[in-house]
Write an enzyme that holds these catalytic residues in place. Structure first.
Site, PDB file in Angstrom:
ATOM      1  N   VAL A 202      44.196  48.731  29.827  1.00 52.69           N
ATOM      2  CA  VAL A 202      44.053  47.731  30.884  1.00 52.69           C
ATOM      3  C   VAL A 202      42.616  47.704  31.392  1.00 52.69           C
ATOM      4  CG1 VAL A 202      44.790  47.064  33.204  1.00 52.69           C
ATOM      5  CG2 VAL A 202      46.463  47.915  31.552  1.00 52.69           C
ATOM      6  N   ALA A 203      42.060  46.509  31.516  1.00 51.26           N
ATOM      7  CA  ALA A 203      40.653  46.327  31.884  1.00 51.26           C
ATOM      8  C   ALA A 203      39.773  47.073  30.884  1.00 51.26           C
ATOM      9  CB  ALA A 203      40.383  46.796  33.306  1.00 51.26           C
ATOM     10  N   ASP A 226      42.250  42.393  29.272  1.00 50.03           N
ATOM     11  CA  ASP A 226      41.204  42.163  30.277  1.00 50.03           C
ATOM     12  C   ASP A 226      41.185  40.675  30.626  1.00 50.03           C
ATOM     13  OD1 ASP A 226      38.822  42.468  31.913  1.00 50.03           O
ATOM     14  OD2 ASP A 226      38.328  44.223  30.711  1.00 50.03           O
ATOM     15  N   GLN A 227      40.253  40.299  31.489  1.00 52.59           N
ATOM     16  CA  GLN A 227      40.147  38.901  31.882  1.00 52.59           C
ATOM     17  C   GLN A 227      39.820  38.035  30.656  1.00 52.59           C
ATOM     18  OE1 GLN A 227      38.063  38.302  35.881  1.00 52.59           O
ATOM     19  NE2 GLN A 227      37.343  40.337  35.293  1.00 52.59           N
ATOM     20  N   LYS A 260      41.590  53.500  32.494  1.00 54.51           N
ATOM     21  CA  LYS A 260      40.373  54.313  32.530  1.00 54.51           C
ATOM     22  C   LYS A 260      39.335  53.664  33.434  1.00 54.51           C
ATOM     23  CE  LYS A 260      36.484  55.945  29.779  1.00 54.51           C
ATOM     24  NZ  LYS A 260      35.501  55.175  30.582  1.00 54.51           N
ATOM     25  N   HIS A 264      39.928  53.330  40.641  1.00 56.31           N
ATOM     26  CA  HIS A 264      38.937  53.656  41.676  1.00 56.31           C
ATOM     27  C   HIS A 264      38.162  52.423  42.147  1.00 56.31           C
ATOM     28  CE1 HIS A 264      35.149  54.495  38.954  1.00 56.31           C
ATOM     29  NE2 HIS A 264      35.744  53.369  38.633  1.00 56.31           N
TER      30      HIS A 264
END
Length: 360
Positions: A202-203, A226-227, A260, A264
């Protein structure tokens, strides 16, 4: 002010002054490191193939003769900080000369190496990352939920990147460089990926981490999520594909979801959405998978003060750039349980990060 003190108070005062001055002037070390990177000092020494004297280095860098002593003084600081080391070599005349060699830290600045982190240094010390601190007082006093970056520039960091192709490229290079070091973590923690048939990163950006996982475990079908503007023009293969979408709405199904350096970036409310969507993604085909989180787990009671300081600095970076956060073990536990998971396991990896396995 009364300057009448005893010996103990004098010593305390002097140590306090040193402590204060050290932190005030810490930026000098950062900027000296940036200068060394921009000059290509690590590349020059590496390409030389042996210890390099000051005249040799100055000549290789094509510096003006008047700057040789300035280079020496920069190298003196950087050597003290552990980025270069000194040794002794014999000149053609048989005289001993001081020469410089790379250390493990400066080897991370050698161009073309898979472990090169120059782009990360460039990004972290870019004016866009530093200038915002000039409005920190205003940011603290205003009644508005926005990042320090947004307070300074009028736009959030993601919008800034999407408008500035050079900065976006630098950011992606920095993330890719950091991801390449993840290869070591994979090698040391192969058991984490054993038994998996599919994984969604993811991302995952341009797929650097997914490619490393695919290389180590060819049987795992990896999806980089991702986008659309990030993955739209990327091409995969039979076991590595790219999917565009929004992680706040849903995540593609797989045996494992990899997050990953993702959570955050976000506050607890948004991180909870990502985790809940990830939990739904791994609950398919009548079996439960797991979520693999790579992030910092802060230990404020660690004996390694340098490690803790780095983790706390990262927390402030995430706060000021994204309103995100680095989390303690207790904060991770609450977030994980609030998302509906039943158990987790934290394993320190990559020096200052942790691998967190989360199960339904």
């Amino acid at each position: 002010m009364d300057f009448s003190t005893n010996g103990s108070e004098e010593s305390e005062l002097y140590h306090a002054q040193i402590h204060l001055y050290k932190h005030v002037y810490n930026f000098v070390s950062s900027m000296a490191l940036k200068s060394a990177m921009e000059l290509g000092i690590a590349d020059a020494i590496h390409n030389h193939g042996k210890p390099m004297t000051l005249p040799e280095l100055s000549s290789s860098l094509k510096l003006h003769p008047s700057k040789v002593n300035i280079l020496y003084r920069f190298l003196r600081l950087l050597t003290h900080n552990g980025f270069f080391a000194k040794t002794t070599v014999k000149s053609n005349e048989g005289e001993e000369e001081t020469a410089y060699v790379l250390t493990p830290s400066s080897k991370l600045l050698v161009s073309g190496k898979s472990t090169c982190l120059s782009s990360l240094v460039k990004g972290a010390l870019h004016p866009s990352s530093l200038d915002m601190w000039g409005v920190s007082k205003k940011w603290f006093h205003e009644d508005k939920e926005q990042t320090l970056f947004e307070c300074a520039t009028g736009e959030n960091y993601w919008d800034f990147l999407n408008k500035d192709s050079d900065s976006l490229s630098m950011f992606q290079d920095a993330m890719a460089a950091d991801s390449r070091l993840f290869k070591l973590a994979i090698q040391e923690n192969k058991h984490v990926f054993e038994g998996l048939e599919s994984l969604v990163d993811v991302a995952g950006g341009t797929g650097g981490v997914a490619k490393l996982i695919h290389e180590a475990f060819p049987h795992i079908k990896c999806t980089v999520f991702d986008q659309p503007q990030v993955v739209g023009n990327l091409t995969g293969n039979e076991n590595l594909n790219f999917v565009g979408g929004d992680m706040f709405k849903s995540v593609p199904s797989a045996d494992a979801v990899l997050l990953k350096w993702v959570l955050h970036d976000w506050n607890d409310e948004l991180s909870l959405k990502i985790l809940k969507n990830s939990k739904e993604a791994i609950s398919h085909k009548g079996k439960d998978g797991k979520v693999i989180i790579i992030d910092i787990s802060i230990d404020e009671n660690s004996d390694d003060r340098g490690l803790t300081e780095l983790q706390l600095e990262y927390d402030v970076v995430m706060l000021t750039m994204f309103l995100g956060k680095e989390r303690t073990k207790k904060e991770w536990e609450k977030l994980i349980y609030d998302a509906g998971f039943s158990r987790y396991k934290i394993t320190p990896i990559c020096g200052f990060k942790s691998l967190i396995e989360v199960y339904p």
